[in-house]
Design a protein around this motif. Structure first.
Motif, PDB file in Angstrom:
ATOM      1  N   HIS A  57       0.846  -1.183   0.000  1.00 56.10           N
ATOM      2  CA  HIS A  57       0.000   0.000   0.000  1.00 56.10           C
ATOM      3  C   HIS A  57       0.890   1.245   0.000  1.00 56.10           C
ATOM      4  CE1 HIS A  57      -3.705  -2.187   0.601  1.00 56.10           C
ATOM      5  NE2 HIS A  57      -3.181  -2.843   1.612  1.00 56.10           N
ATOM      6  N   PRO A  58       0.432   2.341  -0.572  1.00 60.79           N
ATOM      7  CA  PRO A  58       1.235   3.574  -0.566  1.00 60.79           C
ATOM      8  C   PRO A  58       1.637   3.963   0.857  1.00 60.79           C
ATOM      9  CG  PRO A  58      -0.644   3.828  -2.027  1.00 60.79           C
ATOM     10  CD  PRO A  58      -0.845   2.527  -1.305  1.00 60.79           C
ATOM     11  N   GLY A  59       2.925   4.208   1.037  1.00 58.80           N
ATOM     12  CA  GLY A  59       3.421   4.616   2.339  1.00 58.80           C
ATOM     13  C   GLY A  59       3.691   3.493   3.310  1.00 58.80           C
ATOM     14  N   ALA A  60       3.362   2.245   2.928  1.00 60.03           N
ATOM     15  CA  ALA A  60       3.578   1.111   3.833  1.00 60.03           C
ATOM     16  C   ALA A  60       5.059   0.763   3.907  1.00 60.03           C
ATOM     17  CB  ALA A  60       2.788  -0.096   3.364  1.00 60.03           C
ATOM     18  N   ALA A  61       5.443   0.188   5.043  1.00 64.85           N
ATOM     19  CA  ALA A  61       6.844  -0.174   5.247  1.00 64.85           C
ATOM     20  C   ALA A  61       7.240  -1.411   4.454  1.00 64.85           C
ATOM     21  CB  ALA A  61       7.098  -0.406   6.735  1.00 64.85           C
ATOM     22  N   GLY A  62       6.259  -2.227   4.093  1.00 68.75           N
ATOM     23  CA  GLY A  62       6.576  -3.449   3.362  1.00 68.75           C
ATOM     24  C   GLY A  62       5.333  -4.030   2.716  1.00 68.75           C
ATOM     25  N   PRO A  63       5.477  -5.138   2.019  1.00 68.65           N
ATOM     26  CA  PRO A  63       4.344  -5.742   1.330  1.00 68.65           C
ATOM     27  C   PRO A  63       3.349  -6.366   2.302  1.00 68.65           C
ATOM     28  CG  PRO A  63       6.267  -7.147   1.160  1.00 68.65           C
ATOM     29  CD  PRO A  63       6.738  -5.886   1.811  1.00 68.65           C
ATOM     30  N   TYR A  64       2.105  -6.504   1.844  1.00 65.22           N
ATOM     31  CA  TYR A  64       1.105  -7.189   2.662  1.00 65.22           C
ATOM     32  C   TYR A  64       0.956  -8.628   2.174  1.00 65.22           C
ATOM     33  CZ  TYR A  64      -2.027  -5.801  -1.226  1.00 65.22           C
ATOM     34  OH  TYR A  64      -2.608  -5.597  -2.449  1.00 65.22           O
ATOM     35  N   ALA A  65       0.516  -9.498   3.097  1.00 59.61           N
ATOM     36  CA  ALA A  65       0.457 -10.931   2.799  1.00 59.61           C
ATOM     37  C   ALA A  65      -0.618 -11.254   1.765  1.00 59.61           C
ATOM     38  CB  ALA A  65       0.213 -11.721   4.075  1.00 59.61           C
ATOM     39  N   ARG A  66      -1.792 -10.672   1.933  1.00 59.28           N
ATOM     40  CA  ARG A  66      -2.886 -10.912   0.990  1.00 59.28           C
ATOM     41  C   ARG A  66      -3.917  -9.806   1.118  1.00 59.28           C
ATOM     42  NH1 ARG A  66      -7.499 -12.311   3.659  1.00 59.28           N
ATOM     43  NH2 ARG A  66      -7.372 -13.597   5.536  1.00 59.28           N
ATOM     44  N   ALA A  67      -4.734  -9.683   0.115  1.00 60.31           N
ATOM     45  CA  ALA A  67      -5.836  -8.730   0.176  1.00 60.31           C
ATOM     46  C   ALA A  67      -6.913  -9.263   1.124  1.00 60.31           C
ATOM     47  CB  ALA A  67      -6.429  -8.531  -1.215  1.00 60.31           C
ATOM     48  N   PRO A  68      -7.721  -8.402   1.698  1.00 65.82           N
ATOM     49  CA  PRO A  68      -8.791  -8.879   2.581  1.00 65.82           C
ATOM     50  C   PRO A  68      -9.870  -9.606   1.791  1.00 65.82           C
ATOM     51  CG  PRO A  68      -8.972  -6.513   2.257  1.00 65.82           C
ATOM     52  CD  PRO A  68      -7.666  -6.925   1.645  1.00 65.82           C
ATOM     53  N   PHE A  69     -10.478 -10.608   2.419  1.00 65.06           N
ATOM     54  CA  PHE A  69     -11.584 -11.336   1.818  1.00 65.06           C
ATOM     55  C   PHE A  69     -12.938 -10.789   2.262  1.00 65.06           C
ATOM     56  CE2 PHE A  69      -8.645 -15.276   1.794  1.00 65.06           C
ATOM     57  CZ  PHE A  69      -8.117 -14.917   0.567  1.00 65.06           C
ATOM     58  N   THR A  70     -12.945 -10.000   3.320  1.00 60.27           N
ATOM     59  CA  THR A  70     -14.188  -9.428   3.837  1.00 60.27           C
ATOM     60  C   THR A  70     -13.938  -7.970   4.223  1.00 60.27           C
ATOM     61  OG1 THR A  70     -13.725 -10.048   6.132  1.00 60.27           O
ATOM     62  CG2 THR A  70     -14.900 -11.665   4.786  1.00 60.27           C
ATOM     63  N   PRO A  71     -15.013  -7.169   4.410  1.00 64.37           N
ATOM     64  CA  PRO A  71     -14.821  -5.789   4.842  1.00 64.37           C
ATOM     65  C   PRO A  71     -14.234  -5.718   6.247  1.00 64.37           C
ATOM     66  CG  PRO A  71     -17.044  -6.153   4.014  1.00 64.37           C
ATOM     67  CD  PRO A  71     -16.426  -7.501   4.173  1.00 64.37           C
ATOM     68  N   ARG A  72     -13.631  -4.610   6.542  1.00 64.31           N
ATOM     69  CA  ARG A  72     -13.041  -4.400   7.866  1.00 64.31           C
ATOM     70  C   ARG A  72     -14.109  -4.596   8.948  1.00 64.31           C
ATOM     71  NH1 ARG A  72      -9.824   1.028   8.336  1.00 64.31           N
ATOM     72  NH2 ARG A  72      -8.730  -0.077   6.643  1.00 64.31           N
ATOM     73  N   GLY A  73     -13.710  -5.296  10.009  1.00 61.65           N
ATOM     74  CA  GLY A  73     -14.618  -5.525  11.126  1.00 61.65           C
ATOM     75  C   GLY A  73     -15.341  -6.859  11.079  1.00 61.65           C
TER      76      GLY A  73
END
Length: 374
Positions: free
Chosen positions: A127-143
């Motif tokens: 993501h822009p400004g993130a310190a590193g890569p993310y493992a995977r995209a979310p499968f559901t909305p936040r919460g």
């Protein structure tokens, strides 16, 4: 109807196909299946038709409409467009359903559909400004619940009482079946490799020593889970014509379930497919379910009234499944259909014989399809 089906050997991520991109893997099977247009049996139904489209499932690839890139890499003409489908682990099977709908609607005459995954070369995303890569995209909305598939398989085992012993026994069976199977009709060699990399002899005592992989004190281990893998599979769909052998797509379905238990997804999807076709599970001769985890497969087969460790050993994943062969996410659903094609279009299989393919999907989805020998 499906008149041809091929797959690559399956390699464990970082090993056999570590330098093969998704388009390399996909182009291999697309070209092989496209070449079958020239065979007399397929020419009888396709005539002088050419491939109208390529529909390809993929989860973690580079983007840029991978189906189009792969079609061009396979040597198909510029006029063949390409559509990339993402239903995560159900992508390959979902792509076949999309292609089947186009053919059934009369919009296309010949479509190559399938799936591919190169976990070895999949790009890292940030993501822009993130310190590193993310493992995977979310499968559901936040919460909302959004477990990884390993912990989710553990939760399924707890809820439905799937013991460690049954999980290990199922993994042993999957590998034994794969070692005994002849995949010569379906595998397209790539890079000199003609066999799947992973199947091996497993022993109960060795599996019993493995620690829990995802939840402390749990029952899901590396031994009864599928490995991250690389591979591709593709089938050719054409309009049905009397006298031409193949697999008719009878019905398909995608269904949602509780995102906290995503491995349960095949249950409502299969139930919906069987209801649409007006048949019971007892009438289905061959079942291919993507074996992401032994716990997940056993929970689903228990719910559907199947006994893959007993009476239904030869019905469910008769040549082994993803536990033994590997699980190239976007390709696995198409590999399941390829396995059905090999099993059901051989000698001695009666017309009308039914086969079922199904996959669970992260985020709480299931994909299923019913096929009939014609």
């Amino acid at each position: 109807m499906i008149v041809a089906a091929r797959r690559t050997p399956i390699g464990t991520a970082g090993h056999a196909f570590k330098d093969r991109t998704a388009e390399d893997l996909a182009a291999t099977v697309i070209a092989a299946v496209a070449g079958d247009l020239a065979t007399p049996v397929i020419a009888a139904v396709a005539g002088d038709a050419r491939v109208d489209d390529v529909v390809l499932g993929n989860c973690m690839g580079p983007g840029g409409n991978l189906a189009r890139v792969s079609a061009l890499a396979a040597g198909l003409g510029h006029e063949v467009p390409g559509l990339t489908v993402d239903r995560q682990c159900g992508s390959g099977l979902a792509a076949i359903l999309v292609a089947g709908q186009a053919v059934a609607a009369g919009e296309m005459d010949v479509v190559i559909a399938g799936g591919v995954e190169s976990a070895s070369t999949a790009p890292l995303r940030t993501h822009p400004g993130a310190a590193g890569p993310y493992a995977r995209a979310p499968f559901t909305p936040r919460g909302r619940p959004d477990p990884d598939m390993g912990p989710a398989a553990e939760a399924l085992a707890v809820k439905y009482g799937i013991s460690r012993e049954r999980q290990d026994a199922y993994a042993i069976e999957s590998h034994a079946k794969a070692l005994a199977a002849d995949f010569g009709r379906e595998i397209v060699p790539i890079g000199g490799r003609e066999r799947d990399e992973r199947p091996r002899v497993l022993r109960a005592a060795s599996l019993a020593r493995l620690p829990a992989a995802f939840v402390p004190g749990g029952t899901v281990t590396a031994g009864n889970s599928s490995p991250i893998s690389d591979g591709a599979a593709a089938v050719m769909l054409v309009r049905e014509q009397a006298g031409v052998p193949g697999l008719r797509l009878v019905a398909g379905a995608v269904a949602g379930c509780d995102p906290e238990l995503p491995g349960w997804g095949p249950v409502p999807a299969v139930e919906r497919v069987l209801a649409r076709a007006g048949v019971g599970i007892g009438q289905v001769a061959a079942v291919e379910i993507v074996e992401a985890f032994a716990a997940q497969v056993l929970a689903v087969t228990d719910a559907l009234g199947l006994d893959p460790l007993g009476a239904d050993r030869d019905r469910v994943c008769a040549g082994g499944g993803a536990l033994a062969l590997g699980h190239p996410w976007g390709a696995s659903g198409a590999i399941a259909v390829t396995r059905l094609f090999t099993r059901l279009t051989g000698h001695g299989v009666a017309r009308g014989t039914l086969g079922l393919a199904a996959a669970a999907v992260g985020g709480g989805l299931g994909v299923a399809a019913l096929f009939e020998v014609v």
